[in-house]
Design an enzyme around this catalytic site. Sequence first.
Site, PDB file in Angstrom:
ATOM      1  N   LEU A   8      32.556  25.461 121.749  1.00  0.00           N
ATOM      2  CA  LEU A   8      33.817  25.431 120.999  1.00  0.00           C
ATOM      3  C   LEU A   8      33.567  25.629 119.514  1.00  0.00           C
ATOM      4  CD1 LEU A   8      35.346  22.374 122.896  1.00  0.00           C
ATOM      5  CD2 LEU A   8      35.827  24.802 123.308  1.00  0.00           C
ATOM      6  N   GLY A   9      32.730  26.621 119.208  1.00  0.00           N
ATOM      7  CA  GLY A   9      32.433  26.945 117.821  1.00  0.00           C
ATOM      8  C   GLY A   9      33.521  27.794 117.198  1.00  0.00           C
ATOM      9  N   GLY A  12      34.839  30.117 120.134  1.00  0.00           N
ATOM     10  CA  GLY A  12      35.218  29.353 121.319  1.00  0.00           C
ATOM     11  C   GLY A  12      36.393  28.421 121.070  1.00  0.00           C
ATOM     12  N   ASP A  30      31.652  20.809 124.339  1.00  0.00           N
ATOM     13  CA  ASP A  30      30.773  21.213 123.258  1.00  0.00           C
ATOM     14  C   ASP A  30      29.829  20.057 122.956  1.00  0.00           C
ATOM     15  OD1 ASP A  30      30.799  23.544 120.947  1.00  0.00           O
ATOM     16  OD2 ASP A  30      30.116  21.619 120.137  1.00  0.00           O
ATOM     17  N   ARG A  31      28.655  20.364 122.441  1.00  0.00           N
ATOM     18  CA  ARG A  31      27.721  19.292 122.090  1.00  0.00           C
ATOM     19  C   ARG A  31      28.256  18.434 120.952  1.00  0.00           C
ATOM     20  NH1 ARG A  31      22.065  22.235 121.177  1.00  0.00           N
ATOM     21  NH2 ARG A  31      23.460  23.578 119.963  1.00  0.00           N
ATOM     22  N   ASN A  86      27.171  36.874 123.426  1.00  0.00           N
ATOM     23  CA  ASN A  86      26.583  38.190 123.149  1.00  0.00           C
ATOM     24  C   ASN A  86      25.258  38.362 123.876  1.00  0.00           C
ATOM     25  OD1 ASN A  86      28.547  39.389 121.544  1.00  0.00           O
ATOM     26  ND2 ASN A  86      27.778  38.456 119.672  1.00  0.00           N
ATOM     27  N   SER A 112      35.243  40.775 121.169  1.00  0.00           N
ATOM     28  CA  SER A 112      35.291  41.157 119.763  1.00  0.00           C
ATOM     29  C   SER A 112      36.600  40.659 119.158  1.00  0.00           C
ATOM     30  CB  SER A 112      35.197  42.682 119.610  1.00  0.00           C
ATOM     31  OG  SER A 112      35.213  43.046 118.253  1.00  0.00           O
ATOM     32  N   GLY A 114      36.264  38.008 116.328  1.00  0.00           N
ATOM     33  CA  GLY A 114      35.819  37.103 115.284  1.00  0.00           C
ATOM     34  C   GLY A 114      36.840  36.029 114.951  1.00  0.00           C
ATOM     35  N   LYS A 164      29.895  46.089 124.603  1.00  0.00           N
ATOM     36  CA  LYS A 164      30.015  45.336 123.351  1.00  0.00           C
ATOM     37  C   LYS A 164      28.804  45.592 122.449  1.00  0.00           C
ATOM     38  CE  LYS A 164      31.603  42.146 120.479  1.00  0.00           C
ATOM     39  NZ  LYS A 164      30.476  41.550 119.808  1.00  0.00           N
ATOM     40  N   HIS A 167      29.404  48.845 120.800  1.00  0.00           N
ATOM     41  CA  HIS A 167      30.442  48.588 119.799  1.00  0.00           C
ATOM     42  C   HIS A 167      29.818  48.038 118.522  1.00  0.00           C
ATOM     43  CE1 HIS A 167      32.946  45.530 117.788  1.00  0.00           C
ATOM     44  NE2 HIS A 167      33.986  46.295 118.052  1.00  0.00           N
ATOM     45  N   ASN A 168      28.923  47.058 118.659  1.00  0.00           N
ATOM     46  CA  ASN A 168      28.303  46.453 117.487  1.00  0.00           C
ATOM     47  C   ASN A 168      27.364  47.424 116.781  1.00  0.00           C
ATOM     48  OD1 ASN A 168      29.689  44.185 118.333  1.00  0.00           O
ATOM     49  ND2 ASN A 168      27.993  42.800 117.967  1.00  0.00           N
ATOM     50  N   GLU A 171      29.507  49.532 114.748  1.00  0.00           N
ATOM     51  CA  GLU A 171      29.944  48.700 113.616  1.00  0.00           C
ATOM     52  C   GLU A 171      28.884  48.682 112.514  1.00  0.00           C
ATOM     53  OE1 GLU A 171      29.948  44.076 113.532  1.00  0.00           O
ATOM     54  OE2 GLU A 171      31.805  44.703 114.503  1.00  0.00           O
TER      55      GLU A 171
END
Length: 291
Positions: A8-9, A12, A30-31, A86, A112, A114, A164, A167-168, A171
């Site tokens: 859940l960063g 997430g 999450d931790r 990723n 993708s 962010g 992906k 894609h990066n 980018e």
Amino acid sequence: MQLGLIGLGKMGGNMRERIRRAGHTVIGYDRNPEVSDVDSLAELVEKLEGPRVVWVMVPAGAATQSTIDELKELLSPGDIVVDGGNSRWTDDEKHAAELAVKGIGFVDCGVSGGVWGLENGYALMVGGDKEHIARVQPIFDALKPEGDFGYVHAGKVGAGHFSKMVHNGIEYAMMQAYAEGWELLEKVDSVTDVREVFRSWQEGTVIRSWLLDLAVNGLDDDEHLNKLRGFAADSGEGRWTVEAAIDNAVPLPAITASLFARFASRQDDSPQMKMIAALRNQFGGHAVEKK
């Protein structure tokens, strides 16, 4: 539907919120206990009704592997694991095979969007069997942007993360082109307002893009980027793209050069340039700068 979400960063946590806004139930782990809904993976699995869908959103590599190893012992046949991090596509094939032994499905999803994904939606590239993807489809629909685009079933397991990755890589090259153009504009005396030149490109030009919009945002915050150090890390996906190009004999000169430019940014005093300076001095008597 119900979803278990692990990690859940920055992304997430926002994904949990967007899925909940669409009316689905999300149980997150999450931790960090301050953001977690449960105290352990075991509790997360226990709270989900079967057949379960668990989405893993943790850093690629060891963290993803250990999470999948633990889930393999906790989940039941018919459950599905989605890796939305990723991860390298070759790891997807390994994880799918490991989980299949226990009758657990696997879907890989390149994500993708962010920090803007909560409001704008996330572009999703997924790989896996049709029946597994169909089970997760309501979650994909909740996460994707509104409209007809922003989601694709790219192919079999690994195809989502491979897409992906490419894609990066693209980018990387696009960012490098904007950066090189910006430096040249800043260098010449005749251009007196580089920021407004960039802004003028936002409408009616063939190089307009969301990346250009973000570049203008950055220049609005710090017109000449004087507050920043010229250092850029690479996430690993640029490297994997170049490695895949080598494996498949596909020329990627722009993407490869943009990756190497990231490496150059980490050198305050380039060893290569020392050799070039020494050679220019030897064959042409060109001046060298001493420390």
